[in-house]
Scaffold this motif. Structure first.
Motif, PDB file in Angstrom:
ATOM      1  N   THR A 123       0.831  -1.212   0.000  1.00 19.50           N
ATOM      2  CA  THR A 123       0.000   0.000   0.000  1.00 19.50           C
ATOM      3  C   THR A 123       0.862   1.257   0.000  1.00 19.50           C
ATOM      4  OG1 THR A 123      -0.247   0.368   2.419  1.00 19.50           O
ATOM      5  CG2 THR A 123      -1.717  -1.259   1.386  1.00 19.50           C
ATOM      6  N   TRP A 124       2.054   1.180   0.589  1.00 18.70           N
ATOM      7  CA  TRP A 124       2.969   2.318   0.623  1.00 18.70           C
ATOM      8  C   TRP A 124       3.826   2.413  -0.642  1.00 18.70           C
ATOM      9  CZ3 TRP A 124       3.766   5.927   4.643  1.00 18.70           C
ATOM     10  CH2 TRP A 124       3.087   5.668   5.847  1.00 18.70           C
ATOM     11  N   GLY A 125       4.266   1.279  -1.166  1.00 20.89           N
ATOM     12  CA  GLY A 125       5.213   1.293  -2.272  1.00 20.89           C
ATOM     13  C   GLY A 125       4.771   2.121  -3.469  1.00 20.89           C
ATOM     14  N   PRO A 126       3.570   1.905  -3.997  1.00 22.79           N
ATOM     15  CA  PRO A 126       3.151   2.656  -5.183  1.00 22.79           C
ATOM     16  C   PRO A 126       3.045   4.165  -4.969  1.00 22.79           C
ATOM     17  CG  PRO A 126       1.847   0.668  -4.947  1.00 22.79           C
ATOM     18  CD  PRO A 126       2.638   0.809  -3.683  1.00 22.79           C
ATOM     19  N   ILE A 127       2.917   4.602  -3.721  1.00 21.99           N
ATOM     20  CA  ILE A 127       2.978   6.041  -3.469  1.00 21.99           C
ATOM     21  C   ILE A 127       4.327   6.577  -3.950  1.00 21.99           C
ATOM     22  CG2 ILE A 127       2.975   7.835  -1.689  1.00 21.99           C
ATOM     23  CD1 ILE A 127       1.166   5.979  -0.014  1.00 21.99           C
ATOM     24  N   GLY A 128       5.395   5.810  -3.687  1.00 15.54           N
ATOM     25  CA  GLY A 128       6.714   6.211  -4.157  1.00 15.54           C
ATOM     26  C   GLY A 128       6.787   6.281  -5.668  1.00 15.54           C
ATOM     27  N   SER A 129       6.210   5.283  -6.352  1.00 15.34           N
ATOM     28  CA  SER A 129       6.186   5.308  -7.821  1.00 15.34           C
ATOM     29  C   SER A 129       5.456   6.544  -8.325  1.00 15.34           C
ATOM     30  CB  SER A 129       5.497   4.049  -8.354  1.00 15.34           C
ATOM     31  OG  SER A 129       6.232   2.887  -8.071  1.00 15.34           O
ATOM     32  N   ALA A 130       4.294   6.831  -7.745  1.00 20.76           N
ATOM     33  CA  ALA A 130       3.494   7.971  -8.190  1.00 20.76           C
ATOM     34  C   ALA A 130       4.210   9.286  -7.941  1.00 20.76           C
ATOM     35  CB  ALA A 130       2.135   7.953  -7.487  1.00 20.76           C
TER      36      ALA A 130
END
Length: 387
Positions: free
Chosen positions: A251-258
């Motif tokens: 849930t946290w990881g894709p925030i970094g991608s975005a």
């Protein structure tokens, strides 16, 4: 009136403790200085940057949320921030740490014997032993109850037969945490790479997670000592609890991608001029980037609250499903839109958006497809299972 950080409009940074900010910033520096110079070439070549493993281990990122046995014992928000910064670099980095920590070290910590914990966990925290997680099978991953891999008791050993598919770290792993059906239900086994009959093969021609190792595992009458069976759990609760740990980090990881994609397109739109003005000065670009910031802010708040619930011991699997569904969908939509705003340049690895967009095609699929998580939330709302 003060100006706001375009990547933190709700000042979530202020909600973090000093330790959480320090951990996030140290991982961010590692990503910027060590990982990002390597990742585009690794993605192009289809190889995992294994040379980064020693420093990842030295930073305490492997098994970081576990207590004892050489692990850092960090809180859930800190682990989430680690995942966020690693995936800002590349989903392959976060996947490596997530599999090692949540899918391999966690089950040994939660369900292993004391001998297993003392033998494996310090070595895994130090990066000396790499693990992989064998649950998904070739015939389908969304229905783990229909498991075909079997383990039969034979004296002091178990004989394991079957196959697993889409396994991160498979061919570089020293051990595999393998879930198999037994006469007593699903059980977990620590399968060591030199066991006779065990084979791992890379999956090639991938267009996603190219800077990551993805493998198939095969078990042909593999003899596993009972001392390598995880004694603390029987049934699907074992592997599903591991997935809950890993999905939380997702849930946290894709925030970094975005964030990586938005930061890139904000810079590009200021420099790129069309029809006599920067792209950033056009209404269409501003509306699109404002929508990205809205969705990132919502995802940041969702994961921060989820971390607080996890640290309080109150987290529910449906809450994880909601956040995984929302945040990965958010990130993949943003990555695709950023690729479009970059124009022709967006299809090259000079920019990160296309790489993140391709990686997120895997992230939105693994550890529960978007549909599976939608149905999990629907079941919670209605009381009826539509699986």
């Amino acid at each position: 009136m003060r100006s706001l950080d375009p990547l933190d409009l709700y000042e979530i940074n202020d909600l973090l403790t000093d330790e959480e900010r320090m951990i996030r910033d140290s991982v961010a520096r590692f990503v910027d200085e060590k990982a990002l110079p390597l990742i585009p070439k690794c993605f192009e070549e289809g190889r995992f940057p294994s040379e980064l493993i020693p420093e990842i281990a030295d930073m305490g990122l492997l098994g970081s949320s576990l207590e004892g046995y050489g692990c850092a014992g960090l809180n859930a928000v800190s682990y989430g921030l680690i995942c966020q910064e690693l995936e800002r670099g590349d989903s392959g980095l976060r996947s490596f740490v997530s599999v090692q920590s949540s899918l391999c070290m966690y089950p040994i910590h939660a369900f292993g014997s004391e001998e297993q914990k003392e033998h494996w966990l310090p070595k895994m925290a130090a990066g000396e032993v790499i693990g992989c997680f064998g649950l998904t099978e070739p015939h389908g991953g969304s229905d783990p109850a229909n498991m075909k891999t079997r383990a039969k008791r034979d004296g002091d050993d178990w004989v394991l037969n079957g196959a697993k598919m889409w396994i991160t770290n498979g061919t570089v792993a020293d051990i595999a945490i393998v879930w198999a059906m037994t006469d007593d239900g699903v059980q977990g086994f620590i399968v060591e790479k030199d066991f006779d009959g065990y084979a791992a093969r890379d999956i090639h021609a991938k267009m996603s997670l190219r800077a990551s190792v993805t493998s198939e595992l095969y078990f042909d009458n593999v003899r596993v000592p009972d001392a390598n069976r995880l004694p603390g759990v029987t049934g699907l609760k074992g592997p599903l609890s591991c997935l809950s740990q890993a999905r939380y980090g997702i849930t946290w990881g894709p925030i970094g991608s975005a964030v990586a994609c938005l930061r890139e397109v904000l810079d590009y739109s200021q420099e790129r001029e069309l029809f006599g003005r920067p792209v950033a000065a056009t209404q269409s670009a501003q509306i699109r980037m404002a929508d990205m910031a809205r969705r990132i802010t919502s995802a940041q708040l969702l994961s921060w609250r989820l971390g607080k619930l996890k640290d309080a011991g109150r987290i529910h699997p449906t809450q994880i499903s909601l956040a995984k569904w929302n945040n990965v969908r958010m990130a993949i939509d943003i990555a695709r839109d950023c690729r479009d705003l970059l124009g022709g340049a967006g299809i090259t690895l000079e920019y990160a958006a296309i790489r993140h967009a391709l990686n997120l095609e895997s992230v939105i699929t693994y550890e529960g497809t978007e549909t599976i998580h939608q149905l999990a939330v629907g079941r919670e709302l209605t009381g009826h299972s539509a699986f």
